[in-house]
Design a protein around this motif. Structure first.
Motif, mmCIF file in Angstrom:
data_model
loop_
_atom_site.group_PDB
_atom_site.id
_atom_site.type_symbol
_atom_site.label_atom_id
_atom_site.label_comp_id
_atom_site.label_asym_id
_atom_site.label_seq_id
_atom_site.Cartn_x
_atom_site.Cartn_y
_atom_site.Cartn_z
ATOM 1 N N PHE A 258 0.937 -1.146 -0.021
ATOM 2 C CA PHE A 258 -0.023 -0.078 -0.120
ATOM 3 C C PHE A 258 0.895 1.183 -0.138
ATOM 4 N N PHE A 259 1.761 1.253 0.881
ATOM 5 C CA PHE A 259 2.659 2.513 0.998
ATOM 6 C C PHE A 259 3.397 2.790 -0.183
ATOM 7 N N HIS B 252 1.518 4.311 -3.050
ATOM 8 C CA HIS B 252 1.075 5.249 -2.512
ATOM 9 C C HIS B 252 2.205 6.212 -2.767
ATOM 10 N N ASN C 279 -4.119 4.784 -4.222
ATOM 11 C CA ASN C 279 -4.145 4.248 -2.972
ATOM 12 C C ASN C 279 -4.775 3.070 -2.934
ATOM 13 N N TRP D 6 -6.697 0.524 -1.273
ATOM 14 C CA TRP D 6 -7.631 0.306 -0.027
ATOM 15 C C TRP D 6 -7.664 -1.226 0.128
#
Length: 410
Positions: free
Chosen positions: A270-271, A274, A280, A282
């Protein structure tokens, strides 16, 4: 002996503090550079060799960072190397392993119900096993799988699962978690020491000699650095696990560890996505939550500690006999059974406690003798246990525990 136990406890605390500090430095720099690398934007001035740049603000100051495809045309004199964060974390972790699990092998490392190791045998297996991961992993990386990074990560995950299961067959649950963390951390630090740093030195040497560095060295180092990034969060969990028996003292503790590695992947994915400006994801948090729910469910399946009557009939080991034969043992056992065993039991009777704290059982004289040092530290030398003195252990009782331990240690 009491003085040595006292000093060893402070040595453990001091080394653990050092380990946490160095780990923060290593993890911090690792996360920063991964985020920086993923967040770079095309260079505005198209300077030769510059592949990306980024403006940053922190602490009231503005910073402009540029990354070169391979290296700058001329090597700067004030080049900063990031290596000691990794080395010092591993070295302090190895010291902590020696202080806690090797010096305290009979209490923390050896599970006689699984394998009846002599202390030196358990320590030898512990030390040698930590090198296996790096050897296997390094050969996988050099086998051509570097061109198939997803498959390489799957094979690495399989190796970690097998090692977790294997550790659980021979060591205590607590030692399994810690050793799997150390096993993984050894791979990570070896990546820095044997691959990343040597490749960077080759590039520097080429520049200093006026040669054009090859891009392959940077790509190899980048792959190993990315692996380290995905392994970091699970290692932190494994290092913390020794404080939570629901993680290390359950039947499927090795499977819990395996799921934690998957959580590390979903969280970092995820990071990383990002920071790369690709949106993102989710859904990764939904997967992470599902994995955590599975971990909680697995932890509810408690281990089979055996029948209490069988535990009471077990013969004392040589180390336990020394404490069992010391003056005051019977009085101390009565104190522990009256003040501590309602929580430290196979089936805890205290409301809200479902498994023995730290996985420590104190229902039989043998178990009291086996945990003599911990009982003395927690309830004799200090007032840490019972928590908030909830069972009203009297000062005279603490003095009795202290006197018994000193008598056994003299």
């Amino acid at each position: 002996m009491p003085e040595l136990s006292f000093l060893m406890e402070w040595l453990s605390f001091g080394v653990r503090w050092l380990h946490v500090i160095t780990a923060i430095a290593w993890i911090g720099s690792s996360f920063y550079f991964i985020a920086l690398d993923l967040g770079l934007r095309p260079s505005t001035d198209r300077r030769q060799g510059v592949t990306g740049e980024e403006w940053q603000v922190h602490g009231g100051g503005f910073y402009f960072v540029q990354k070169y495809a391979i290296a700058p045309a001329r090597m700067p004199h004030d080049l900063t190397w990031f290596k000691w964060e990794s080395y010092s974390t591993w070295l302090s972790g190895a010291a902590l392993m020696a202080v806690v699990y090797w010096a305290g092998s009979e209490l923390y490392l050896i599970d006689a119900a699984k394998v009846e190791f002599a202390p030196w045998q358990a320590i030898a297996v512990s030390a040698v096993s930590l090198t296996i991961g790096w050897i296997v992993y390094d050969r996988l990386c050099k086998s051509g799988l570097a061109a198939r990074p997803t498959l390489l990560m799957v094979l690495l995950f399989g190796l970690l699962v097998v090692m977790g299961w294997g550790y659980n067959q021979i060591f205590t649950g607590r030692a399994m978690m810690i050793h799997l963390g150390a096993f993984t951390a050894t791979i990570m630090t070896a990546n820095v020491f044997f691959i990343i740093m040597p490749n960077q030195r080759i590039v520097v040497a080429d520049l200093q000699a006026g040669r054009a560095p090859e891009a392959k060295y940077g790509k190899i180092a980048k792959l190993r650095s990315t692996h380290n990034n995905y392994l970091t969060l699970p290692v932190v969990f494994l290092m913390l696990s020794n404080h939570y028996p629901l993680a290390f003292a359950s039947t499927y503790n090795w499977l819990i560890a395996a799921l934690v590695f998957l959580m590390g992947v979903t969280i970092r994915h995820f990071f990383n996505t990002h920071h790369a400006g690709k949106g993102n994801l989710w859904w990764t948090w939904a997967v992470t939550a599902a994995l955590f729910v599975a971990i909680v469910a697995l932890s509810s399946i408690g281990p089979d500690h055996g029948d209490l009557e069988e535990a009471e009939a077990r013969a004392f080991t040589a180390s336990e006999a020394r404490f069992a034969e010391a003056q005051g043992f019977e009085d101390t056992t009565d104190i522990v059974l009256g003040r501590c065993s309602m929580c430290h039991a196979r089936e805890p009777g205290w409301p809200g406690i479902h498994t023995a704290p730290k996985g420590i059982l104190l229902e039989t004289p043998q178990e009291v003798a086996a945990n003599a040092r911990l009982i003395w530290l927690q309830a004799g030398r200090t007032t840490a246990m019972p928590p908030a003195n909830i069972t009203w252990m009297e000062p005279e009782e603490r003095a009795q525990i202290d006197a018994w331990f000193r008598a056994a240690s003299s």
